[in-house]
Enzyme design. Sequence first.
Site, mmCIF file in Angstrom:
data_model
loop_
_atom_site.group_PDB
_atom_site.id
_atom_site.type_symbol
_atom_site.label_atom_id
_atom_site.label_comp_id
_atom_site.label_asym_id
_atom_site.label_seq_id
_atom_site.Cartn_x
_atom_site.Cartn_y
_atom_site.Cartn_z
ATOM 1 N N SER A 203 0.730 -1.097 -0.081
ATOM 2 C CA SER A 203 0.028 -0.031 -0.064
ATOM 3 C C SER A 203 0.837 1.224 -0.001
ATOM 4 O O SER A 203 1.998 1.413 -1.028
ATOM 5 C CB SER A 203 -0.783 -0.172 1.236
ATOM 6 N N ASP B 182 -5.058 -5.183 5.558
ATOM 7 C CA ASP B 182 -5.509 -6.184 4.484
ATOM 8 C C ASP B 182 -4.624 -7.464 4.155
ATOM 9 O O ASP B 182 -3.527 -7.274 4.321
ATOM 10 C CB ASP B 182 -5.620 -5.288 2.898
ATOM 11 N N HIS C 228 -2.395 -1.181 -3.479
ATOM 12 C CA HIS C 228 -3.535 -0.329 -3.279
ATOM 13 C C HIS C 228 -2.982 1.186 -3.842
ATOM 14 O O HIS C 228 -2.080 1.850 -3.289
ATOM 15 C CB HIS C 228 -3.640 -0.106 -1.649
#
Length: 319
Positions: free
Chosen positions: A136, A256, A163
Amino acid sequence: MTDAQAPTIALLVSSERGRRTLGQAVQGFGYQLVFDTAPERVQLSELTEVVADLWLLDMPDESALADWLLESSPVPVLLGSGEIPPPEHEDHVRWQRRLLQKLSALLGDAPQAPPVRLVPTPLPVSRRCVWLLGASLGGPAAVKQFLDVLPAQAPVAFVYAQHIDAGFESQLPHILGRQNAWRIRNCTEGSQLQHGEVLVAPIGRMLHFGAEGQVQLQEQPWPGAYQPAIETLLDELARTFAPHCGAIIFSGMGEDGVAACGRLRRQGMEVWTQSAASAACSTMPQAVRTAGYSSRDGSPDELAAALQQWLEQERAADA
């Protein structure tokens, strides 16, 4: 013309893999293979009874069989075929082409050779090693550093779940691929993921893999709050490629993928994390470590070196 008119080739090759690959190659070129017994099972007297137009040797430096052929064979003896790259590697095509040129120079073209398609053989799903790179915030820089260190010839493929805003999805291959030889690409329906490649997971569509490992894109968005969903992708990789898969969680925010990392570890597969000291944002890898699912921790450089060593050990174990 009949197959009997095709030039004949005899193999004397120490390596079982080399013998099998060479046998398939020469027959694919249209030549006849008349002898391919393992050297350790051959007596010197047997060589005198083999009728062939050419001997192809790949033997240790000291071999009585090879010495006899080099001194006494009435037909040409071709020494060595060069190091044989794995079938899935692009250099396998070049190796095939060089071998065919050498054989044609000594024997001429096989009179009934089928059209030779010099293309890499797709690696079966059961033998494909596929790892997920999840990231991310701060991820692109960390993943690029990792890929810059890991040789693109390593027998592994990656699915990269980042992400990021969907507008940057198409730019990720260019960002990651500078200064390294990895084939980094966005998803294409029906394509096959092979070693030496990095597949960028789509942001707005779910990614699945078919029974043969082919890319399948679905129009519905990823479940949950994250796009793409590392959690969902990890389960998908385990379903398709286990036990030859793993995951590395790089810099990022959020949690996540934590639960899926646990499922991966319980199946005996590797989950690694980027160290807090080297990550721009350590929240995501730290969540995996805190849950007890990280089996190795390190900087991108250290993780690349460790994966190269791990792959070598796996290859030795499978040999």
